[in-house]
Design a protein around this motif. Structure first.
Motif, PDB file in Angstrom:
ATOM      1  N   GLY A   1       0.824  -1.248  -0.036  1.00 57.19           N
ATOM      2  CA  GLY A   1       0.140   0.060   0.204  1.00 57.19           C
ATOM      3  C   GLY A   1       0.698   1.373   0.111  1.00 57.19           C
ATOM      4  N   LEU A   2       2.165   1.170   0.179  1.00 56.35           N
ATOM      5  CA  LEU A   2       3.051   2.354   0.066  1.00 56.35           C
ATOM      6  C   LEU A   2       3.401   2.720  -1.431  1.00 56.35           C
ATOM      7  CD1 LEU A   2       5.524   1.734   3.218  1.00 56.35           C
ATOM      8  CD2 LEU A   2       3.005   3.119   3.041  1.00 56.35           C
ATOM      9  N   VAL A   3       3.505   3.944  -1.862  1.00 59.69           N
ATOM     10  CA  VAL A   3       3.920   4.487  -2.977  1.00 59.69           C
ATOM     11  C   VAL A   3       5.404   4.210  -2.840  1.00 59.69           C
ATOM     12  CG1 VAL A   3       2.127   5.918  -3.194  1.00 59.69           C
ATOM     13  CG2 VAL A   3       4.150   7.023  -2.186  1.00 59.69           C
ATOM     14  N   ALA A   4       6.143   4.484  -4.110  1.00 58.87           N
ATOM     15  CA  ALA A   4       7.710   4.379  -4.039  1.00 58.87           C
ATOM     16  C   ALA A   4       8.372   5.159  -3.262  1.00 58.87           C
ATOM     17  CB  ALA A   4       7.984   4.385  -5.423  1.00 58.87           C
ATOM     18  N   ALA A   5       7.897   6.366  -3.141  1.00 59.14           N
ATOM     19  CA  ALA A   5       8.788   7.339  -2.258  1.00 59.14           C
ATOM     20  C   ALA A   5       8.763   7.073  -0.999  1.00 59.14           C
ATOM     21  CB  ALA A   5       8.132   9.008  -2.537  1.00 59.14           C
ATOM     22  N   GLN A   6       7.617   6.398  -0.515  1.00 60.60           N
ATOM     23  CA  GLN A   6       7.581   6.047   1.093  1.00 60.60           C
ATOM     24  C   GLN A   6       8.238   5.005   1.223  1.00 60.60           C
ATOM     25  OE1 GLN A   6       3.335   5.645   0.882  1.00 60.60           O
ATOM     26  NE2 GLN A   6       3.008   7.526   2.062  1.00 60.60           N
ATOM     27  N   ALA A   7       8.313   3.907   0.209  1.00 65.90           N
ATOM     28  CA  ALA A   7       9.199   2.765   0.306  1.00 65.90           C
ATOM     29  C   ALA A   7      10.730   3.145   0.395  1.00 65.90           C
ATOM     30  CB  ALA A   7       8.928   1.782  -0.969  1.00 65.90           C
ATOM     31  N   ALA A   8      11.104   4.044  -0.551  1.00 66.84           N
ATOM     32  CA  ALA A   8      12.601   4.554  -0.414  1.00 66.84           C
ATOM     33  C   ALA A   8      12.624   5.009   0.915  1.00 66.84           C
ATOM     34  CB  ALA A   8      12.690   5.350  -1.612  1.00 66.84           C
ATOM     35  N   ILE A   9      11.927   5.688   1.435  1.00 63.31           N
ATOM     36  CA  ILE A   9      12.356   6.406   2.978  1.00 63.31           C
ATOM     37  C   ILE A   9      12.601   5.044   3.781  1.00 63.31           C
ATOM     38  CG2 ILE A   9      11.395   7.571   4.840  1.00 63.31           C
ATOM     39  CD1 ILE A   9       9.831   9.587   2.584  1.00 63.31           C
TER      40      ILE A   9
END
Length: 189
Positions: free
Chosen positions: A70-78
């Protein structure tokens, strides 16, 4: 003559992990001391963390991190940055050998750390290479969002920092990297 205020610096996206454990006197948090030659927060006791790097969005990690549904790519990268920076600065690695197992034990971490410490210190994609080559699964599910701070506009260096809290891996021992962090210690909050 114009008296317009200077344009504020754009904040760099960053991640920090507050690692906690049960100590003899109760709850303890891990702090690392920043090197005196670092240009931001030199000599300060801080939680492990740092800026999101381009390699934190490496597609090879998609199948190697747990807890991103459910996380977008930017949230995953964080979250990848939070785990990577914690490993770089404290030697603690929120990772598993299998998605169904507990976090890495001390002996396995020692072996991984010994093989990859220098390459990771050099930067680039070494952390991603380590995760893939060692067949590890990053424990993004262990990171609980805790706070989100943005450095004030008047600051010359700005950060958009996402704070997470996580239980420290029980069998792993913290060890500062000697470059960014020159000391580490557990303390009661």
């Amino acid at each position: 003559m114009s008296t317009a205020a200077p344009t504020p610096a754009v904040p760099a996206v960053a991640a920090t992990v507050v690692l906690v454990r049960d100590g003899a006197q109760g709850l303890e948090v891990l702090m690392v001391v920043r090197h005196h030659e670092i240009d931001f927060a030199r000599g300060a006791a801080v939680f492990p963390g740092g800026k999101v790097a381009p390699s934190d969005q490496d597609p090879r990690l998609a199948s190697r991190i747990v807890g991103l549904k459910g996380l977008v790519a930017a949230q995953a990268a964080i979250r990848v940055a939070a785990i990577r920076e914690t490993f770089e600065e404290s030697g603690l690695l929120l990772a598993r050998e299998n998605v169904d197992l507990g976090l890495l034990g001390g002996a396995r971490l020692d072996a991984v750390h010994g093989r990859w410490k220098d390459a990771i210190a050099a930067g680039g994609s070494a952390f991603v290479d380590m995760v893939c080559d060692e067949a590890l699964h990053l424990a993004g599910d262990q990171l609980q969002p805790f706070a989100h701070w943005v450095t004030p506009e008047h600051s010359p260096k700005r950060f958009d920092t996402h704070f997470f809290i996580a239980a420290a891996p029980v069998e792993q021992l913290a060890r500062h990297d000697g470059f960014e962090a020159v000391e580490s210690f557990w303390i009661r909050p």
